[in-house]
Every structure is written in C-alpha cells, then in structure tokens.
Motif scaffolding. Structure first.
Motif, PDB file in Angstrom:
ATOM      1  N   ASN A 569       0.218  -1.182  -0.351  1.00  0.00           N
ATOM      2  CA  ASN A 569      -0.094  -0.218  -0.225  1.00  0.00           C
ATOM      3  C   ASN A 569       0.625   0.903   0.075  1.00  0.00           C
ATOM      4  N   LYS A 570       2.080   1.524   0.068  1.00  0.00           N
ATOM      5  CA  LYS A 570       2.908   1.901   0.170  1.00  0.00           C
ATOM      6  C   LYS A 570       4.092   2.119  -0.644  1.00  0.00           C
ATOM      7  N   GLU A 571       4.840   2.813  -1.040  1.00  0.00           N
ATOM      8  CA  GLU A 571       6.182   3.068  -1.753  1.00  0.00           C
ATOM      9  C   GLU A 571       7.094   2.906  -0.945  1.00  0.00           C
ATOM     10  N   GLU A 572       8.299   2.248  -1.840  1.00  0.00           N
ATOM     11  CA  GLU A 572       9.524   2.260  -0.921  1.00  0.00           C
ATOM     12  C   GLU A 572      10.247   3.283  -0.025  1.00  0.00           C
ATOM     13  N   LEU A 573      10.375   2.404   0.870  1.00  0.00           N
ATOM     14  CA  LEU A 573      11.382   3.305   1.811  1.00  0.00           C
ATOM     15  C   LEU A 573      12.289   4.399   0.803  1.00  0.00           C
ATOM     16  N   ARG A 574      12.138   5.352   1.454  1.00  0.00           N
ATOM     17  CA  ARG A 574      13.135   5.995   0.919  1.00  0.00           C
ATOM     18  C   ARG A 574      14.166   7.610   1.098  1.00  0.00           C
ATOM     19  N   SER A 575      14.774   7.062   2.961  1.00  0.00           N
ATOM     20  CA  SER A 575      15.507   7.877   3.758  1.00  0.00           C
ATOM     21  C   SER A 575      16.038   8.318   2.691  1.00  0.00           C
ATOM     22  N   ARG A 576      16.331  10.133   3.329  1.00  0.00           N
ATOM     23  CA  ARG A 576      17.275  10.762   2.942  1.00  0.00           C
ATOM     24  C   ARG A 576      18.922  11.249   3.815  1.00  0.00           C
ATOM     25  N   ASN A 577      18.329  11.486   5.102  1.00  0.00           N
ATOM     26  CA  ASN A 577      19.774  10.989   6.116  1.00  0.00           C
ATOM     27  C   ASN A 577      19.937  10.369   6.627  1.00  0.00           C
ATOM     28  N   LEU A 578      19.125   9.344   6.368  1.00  0.00           N
ATOM     29  CA  LEU A 578      19.108   8.309   7.579  1.00  0.00           C
ATOM     30  C   LEU A 578      19.760   6.777   6.769  1.00  0.00           C
TER      31      LEU A 578
END
Length: 876
Positions: A569-578
């Motif tokens: 139901n959600k897009e793939e997790l894309r973190s910027r700083n973590l």
C-alpha cells in the motif's frame, strides 16, 4: 339503601312540618323501618338518634319554601331517579351490544382468515381426487394461539385491548345474568358485577338464591384472572423499562454537553481532561455512546475513580453512558448529538486500521445528516494516509487527529530531547497551563515583541489572524491588527489580563557562541509498530545526514521490507539522512541485548555490530504484537505491552551501566537512575552522580574507593570551561559531553504502569495515550487548537525545545546571571524564540511542574545557574 331513603324523607317531613311534629315523624320512620326491613331495634334506635341530631342541627322551626313544594320535590326526585335508572339500563345494554358486536366482528374476521389458511392447505393437492388433498399439519388451537401471538407482538395496544375486552365481557355478562335473577335493574346489576370483578371479597355478601351466588362466583373468578394478567403485564412492562434504563437505551435530554462516540483505551483519560476543563464552570456533562455494555463502562469509570494510585477526579462533571451503535442516526438523536457543543469520535479497537478509518468516515457522514449540528467533531484516525478522506467529506465540521502519527512524533521528539515528555504532558491537557485565544483591544497596534511582557499570569505565543490562520512565534515586528486574537498559555481563560506595559524591554544582548555543525546520530528503536515506516520518515526530517537507525525486534528481517511497504500500500522507503540497519532478537532477553549485530534482508550478517552504550537515543516502542495479546481486550493488551516495555527499560539501563563502568575503569558501578532524576529522563550533564552502595539495578556492592574514583572521573570529563555555549541544545554533539550513555525512553500505554515506573525509579518514559488523550480533549474544547498542536509536534515550523540557560545568560558574569524570566523571554525573542517556562537545575521536571509552563513572578529577578533549563518554542 331503602332504610336510608326513608330516614331522609323523615328529615324532610320534619323540616316541612316544623317543631311540633318532628318527634312523631322520627318515631314513625323508626317504626316503619323496623316493620319493613329486617333490622334490630338497636340499629333502628341509632338511626333515630342520628335523625334527631340532624333535626336539632336544623333548628326544627325552619321550614322549606312552601309545604306543598316538598311533595313536588319528592315526586320530581323519584322521577329523576327512575329516569337515571332507565338511562343506566339502556346504556348498559348498548355497551353490551357494542362489546358483543366488536367481539363477533373480530371473531368472524379471524375465523375467515383461519378458514382460508386451512383451506389453502387442503388445496395443495391436484384438486381432482379428494384423496390427493393434503391434510393441514396444524390444529385449530395452534392457529388460534398463533393469531393471538401475532396480535400481541404487532401492536402495543393489543394487550390493553384484550384486558379491557375481557373486563367488559365479564361486567356485561355478569350484569345480564344478575338482572335475570334479581329485580335490581340492569344498571345496579352492572355495578355489582364490576364490584365482583374489581374486589373478589364482594361476592361473599351477595344476596339472593344460588343462581345469584353462582353468577357472582363466576364473575369473581374471571376478575381474579384478569387482575392476575394485569399484574403480570404491568410487572413485565416495568421490568422491561428498568432493563432498558440499565442498558442505557433511554434518551438523553442535554444541551451544550460533550458527546463521546465509542470507547477505547483513551476514553478515561479524555474524560479526566474534560473534567479539568469544566472545573472552572463547576462541572459539565459528558455523554458516552458506545456499543459496549453500559454497566461495564460504568464499572470501569468507578474503578478509576476509587483507585488509590492516581484516582480519577471528576470535579463535578457528570458522565452519562448509553449503549448503542454510534453509526445509527436514531442512536445519535437519542444522545442529543445536534445540541452537543463538541463531539469526539474515537477509533474502535480490534479493527484493521483501514477498516477502522472507513468506519470513522461513515461516523462523520452520520453526524453530517444533522442540519442543525451545533458543535464540531474531533475524529481519531489510525492511518495518516486516510486523513484526507475526512477532509473530503466534512472539512467544515471535522478536525482529524491521527493518534499513531502523533504518538510517533512524540516518541521521536522525546527520545532526542531529554525531559520533553514532561513538558508535553503538561502542555496537552487542562491540568496546569492551557492555550487560550482572546481579543485584547488595548493591545491592537502593538508588535509581538511589545506584548512579550504584557501579561503577568500568561505567556503570549502567537496570533490568530482574521482569516483564521494561526501564527506561532511570529516575527518581532508583527503588528496585532484590530480584531485579531492573541494565543496565550494561561491557567484559565479568566485568570489573566494585560498589565500597564511599564516593564522595560531593554534586556541586553544574548551571549555569542559558535554553533556546532549537527553531527550524525546513532538511534535505536526497540520493538515494532504498524506505522514504523511513517516514524522512520519523520525521524529522517530531524537528523543529520549519515545518521544510523537500528531496528531491534523479534520480527524476522526478511519480512520487514514487506511490512514497511504496508503490504504494497506504500512506496518503497527512501530515507534521505538515515541509514537503516536491522538486528533481530527479543528486547526482554539480556543475551540478545548485550551486542546488536546487523543483518541483511536475507537474514545473513553484514559484519556490523554495536553495544547499547554507543547510541545517542534509545527508544522502546509499545510492541504491537504484545498490545494485541492477553485475553483479546484492549486493557489486557496495554498491560502486556507495558510489561514488556518496563522489562526492556530496566534491562537496557542495567546493561548500559555495566558497559559504562567497564569502559571507564570502574567495575561494579551502580545504577545512574538517581542522576537521571534531575533531568527527568537523562542524567544532568553537569551534576555529580549520586552513587549508592545498594547496588542500583545490578544489585552489586560499590566500594567506597570505586565510588570516589567514578566521581573524580566524571568531574574531570565535565570540567571544560572553554566549551562555547551552543545555539542548539538539541544537537547530537551533546552526546559527546554527557557523563552517561543515552537514557532509554519507553512508550507506556496504561496510566496504571506509572506507579511501577516510580517504584523502579525509572524516569525515561512517555505516557503516549495520556498525551494524545489530552490533545483530543483540548481540540474538542477549542477547534483551532488542532492547528497549534500540529505545528508544535511536527518537524516543520515551531517546535518545543529545552535550551540550556547559557543560550541567554552569560554565566561568567555575576550581573548578567541576576535576571527575571521576562528578561530571558526578551532575549529569546532576539533568536526568534518564545520562552514559556524554565526548570531549575536542582529540581526534576516533575518537581518543577509549576515552572515548566507559565511560571509565576515573571518580573522578579533570580540567580540563574549552570544547570537551569529554559523551555522555548523555536524554529529549527
């Protein structure tokens, strides 16, 4: 009756004849009574005395109008009596005929219907051979009772009609039979029959032959049966009414009340906050409509009020419970939803988040059907992605609070800002300082800087513009226009007024210092939540690039990617700083906590490892699996989750203590929880630890030499007078200056666990449900507060910070250290911050609850120490 009539005539004759013949008339009446009626002389003598007394009272000599008129009156009275008897007789006959006609007509209709049903069953064959006809599989008696049951269940008037018909049949039938066996007339017979029906003992005095007595007995027995039916029906009706009252099915007649739809683990905390809000008005009314049993909800409330540890205080507020489906319009009308000043719709327990949120959409639509809805609706939802559904259908009446999202933001902020949980707990609720909007005409045209010191008993923090937009921490030159409202923190809406504005705005300059570059952090999440992906993205907004987030729980690493995507139901997790690292283990098992080893998503080790004392923040989440365990109830699930959180908290603290002691060359060092108490969550960075010899959490005995050595090492590490004052207290560089590892912060769901934390001397916890409940209650009282709380809890805009006092005071200057809180507030405005309170260094956050927000004596100077903290609303 005849005897009384004759004596009455004797009195009239005495009145007409006068004094001379009165005595003779009385004697003649007495003789006539003895001869014509079977009575004793003693009874006749008493009647004579009564008549004589009446004649004495009338004075003997008084005459009526004319002697001849007395005889005419007697004749007219006799004719009137005869006419009345005739009317009563004819009326009784007419009533009997009407009753008989009604019964006959009803019986004929029922017989015709029964005959058709019977014949229809007989015609089920082929119609050509009589032997082929099917015999009905019911009897006439079964059909009779079926039709009787049909009428009694379909009409509420069927039972009274049946009773009246039976009574009327007995009275009319008994009157006809009595009239045939006596010469009293039909009217008198009807009256006798009624007395037999109404009073069973009357038939014992029946006069006449055996026929009259048999009729009286028959009518009396019928009356007893009717009376028994009446008693049974009345008893059932009263019992059903009492049952309905106990089950909460009666209507609530209230207005300007708070209506709560649904019942979950936040309900009691919300009721407590509403009671505090209504305290200044000597109480209010809270109406609860839920599908739970009314008795169970009342028992839960009574238990919360009567408990010894932190009992619930209603403070004059009345709580009314009703059982029913909040989605049904008739149930909402039953609790006066249209006249409520605010409505709180709570998310149901035990449902899938999407299902629960869809139920909330229907709930809002059900409320929107009321055209005259007076109050606004506060809707609790579980998934942030479903928030727009409410805004699409009811943005004009509804305010949405996503509980899981708010709790996630709370936990992240509290883990990275020691002591913030205590501040937010005081901020979101009505126990202490509260938010209030108010217009102050005398302040129109002033700038926000100029009103900083205009309230002795409040702290201005923002402005509500004419278009409804709320500006928290505006610029210093923001002018307050006519009609705009000022947002203040105050104890109550009637406890503060503007002062004369005589306090000087000259406060000197804030100390200058180097602002360190934000460093990368290492954070640990123990446990798993359904909205873990949302929490990670929120945390990514706070931390610097290169920061690490370790996820430690017993969920298999191979399943976590799918869970983070919410099953597609959600897009793939894309973190910027973590950078996210996964470790698997049980947070309540010591051997799993001693060393965390990172695993790839295929379950293989990737070579990285870390110990608990190396983290800058440790966050213990309420485990979703534990929250759903127990006996299936939300109450047992909360206790189970809190038990795991408490065990993890104690284990992590103990392991950190031992690791710290070993690395600092102090083996056997005890717990540092006493030092943490001064900060409320994390040990004070400039206080000497209170080393005890009772073993702390690890139960070991600390030698005096070891304790002295530990104290000396801490003093050496903290002695750094050349360290510049930092502009941002929340920067991770503070982790390099603290004496102990980061104290773990645990999420606690049930308020009853608070006492256990106090017994264990654990300060690092967040009462997440209690804080969210306070936020819901605040928004229900003032709709505009949803925007205020949303900005305070978000990573964008204004947030709550705990600054070191060195940001505003030059601690090396004795003169500069002697300042009032207003001076601190004015200096905070130079950084575009709003100072709302402070915490003295020698007190914990719990002990300085009255100073954290809106302190007293704002103009009174005090000496500020190195350990003092200032609570502010500030931009990042």
């Amino acid at each position: 009756m005849k005897l009384a009539w004759r004596f009455w005539n004797s009195i009239r004759m005495a009145d007409h004849a006068g004094d001379a013949s009165a005595g003779g008339t009385v004697d003649a009446a007495a003789g006539a009574a003895c001869s014509s009626l079977t009575i004793s002389e003693e009874v006749a003598s008493r009647l004579v005395n009564l008549v004589a007394n009446e004649l004495d009272r009338r004075g003997y000599g008084r005459a009526l109008a004319v002697g001849a008129d007395a005889e005419g009156d007697a004749e007219a009275e006799g004719e009137l009596s005869t006419w009345g008897d005739s009317v009563a007789s004819y009326g009784s006959i007419l009533l009997a005929l009407l009753t008989l006609a009604t019964v006959v007509r009803f019986g004929m209709d029922e017989y015709e219907l029964a005959r058709r049903k019977y014949l229809d069953c007989e015609d089920d064959g082929d119609g050509e051979n009589d032997e082929a006809k099917k015999k009905p599989d019911f009897t006439w008696s079964e059909l009779f009772w079926y039709r009787l049951d049909h009428h009694l269940s379909q009409s509420k008037w069927a039972t009274p009609t049946l009773l009246l018909s039976a009574t009327g049949f007995l009275v009319v039938g008994g009157a006809l039979l009595l009239d045939m066996n006596t010469d009293n007339g039909l009217a008198w017979s009807a009256w006798l029959a009624w007395t037999y029906v109404a009073d069973p003992g009357t038939h014992a005095d029946a006069e006449g032959g055996s026929a009259v007595r048999a009729v009286s007995l028959l009518v009396t027995v019928g009356g007893m049966l009717v009376f028994a039916m009446v008693v049974g029906i009345v008893s059932d009706a009263l019992g059903e009414k009492v049952h309905d009252l106990r089950k909460g099915r009666s209507r609530v007649i209230e207005s300007d009340h708070t209506l709560m739809l649904g019942w979950n683990d936040k309900s009691l905390a919300i009721i407590q906050e509403l009671a505090l809000a209504n305290e200044s008005e000597e109480g209010g009314v809270v109406v609860v409509l839920a599908e739970n049993d009314k008795g169970d909800m009342e028992e839960t409330l009574d238990a919360a009020v009567s408990t010894r540890d932190h009992p619930m205080r209603l403070l004059g507020t009345e709580v009314v419970f009703r059982s029913g489906n909040p989605l049904m319009e008739n149930e909402l009308d039953k609790v006066s939803a249209s006249t409520a000043r605010s409505i709180i719709a709570l998310s149901p327990d035990g449902c899938d988040p999407d299902e629960a949120d869809s139920r909330m959409v229907r709930q809002v639509l059900s409320l929107k059907q009321f055209e005259s809805l007076r109050g606004h609706v506060v809707v609790e939802m579980q998934d942030i992605d479903n928030r727009d559904l409410i805004n699409l259908v009811a943005s004009d009446i509804a305010e949405v609070i996503v509980a899981h999202d708010m709790i996630g933001r709370l936990m992240i902020q509290c883990a990275r800002e020691p002591g913030l949980a205590n501040v937010l707990e005081n901020l979101m609720g009505f126990d202490g300082a509260e938010f209030y909007f108010e217009k102050w005409p005398q302040l129109f045209g002033k700038t926000f800087l100029e009103i900083t010191c205009r309230f002795d008993d409040a702290v201005p923090i923002g402005i509500k513009a004419l278009d409804g937009k709320i500006e928290i921490n505006p610029t210093n030159d923001r002018v307050i226009r006519q009609g705009e409202e000022i947002l203040c923190l105050a104890e109550d809406n009637d406890t503060y007024l503007p002062n004369d504005g005589s306090y000087s705005l000259k406060c000197g300059r804030v100390p200058s210092g180097l602002v360190p570059m934000p460093a990368a952090e290492k954070l640990l999440f123990c446990g798993w939540r359904r909205d873990m992906a949302d929490m990670i993205m929120q945390l990514d907004e706070y931390v610097s690039e290169g920061s690490e987030l370790w996820l430690f729980n017993d969920v298999p690493v191979s399943e976590r990617l799918e869970l983070l995507r919410d099953k597609g139901n959600k897009e793939e997790l894309r973190s910027r700083n973590l950078r996210i690292l996964n470790a698997q283990g049980n947070p309540i098992v010591r051997r799993d906590l001693k060393m965390l080893r990172a695993l790839r998503y295929d379950g293989e080790p990737d070579g990285e490892s870390i110990t608990l004392d190396e983290f800058d923040s440790v966050l213990i989440l309420a485990d979703s699996a534990a929250a759903e365990s127990g006996d299936g109830s939300r109450d047992e699930g909360s206790l189970s989750s809190d038990s795991r959180s408490l065990a993890s908290l104690l284990l992590i603290q103990d392991i950190q203590d031992k690791l710290w002691a070993r690395k600092n060359g102090v083996e056997g060092m005890g717990s540092r929880v006493n030092s943490r108490a001064s900060m409320g969550s994390v040990g004070n960075t400039e206080e000497e630890p209170n080393v005890s010899n009772d073993g702390g959490t690890n139960g070991s005995i600390v030698p005096a030499e070891a304790a002295s050595a530990a104290a000396k090492k801490i003093k050496e590490k903290l002695a750094n007078p050349g360290t510049p004052a930092l502009d941002y207290c929340r920067t991770p560089s503070l982790s390099h200056h603290r004496s102990f590892p980061a104290a773990p912060i645990s999420e606690i769901l049930d308020t009853r666990t608070r006492s256990l934390l106090r017994v264990a001397n654990c300060q690092g916890y967040v009462m997440s449900n209690e804080i969210v409940s306070g936020a819901i209650a605040v928004v229900s009282e003032e709709r505009s507060m949803n925007a205020v709380l949303g900005e305070i809890l978000s990573a964008e805009g204004c947030e709550t910070y705990i600054r070191d006092v060195s940001h505003y005071v030059n601690l090396n200057s004795k003169k500069d250290r002697n300042m009032s809180f207003w001076d601190i507030a004015l200096r905070a405005r130079q950084r575009r911050e709003v100072a709302v309170g402070y915490k003295p260094g020698g007190l914990s956050f719990a002990e300085s609850a009255e100073l954290i927000l809106n302190p007293d004596d704002k103009s009174k100077p005090r000496v500020w120490g190195r350990d003092d903290k200032v609570i502010v609303f500030a931009l990042e």
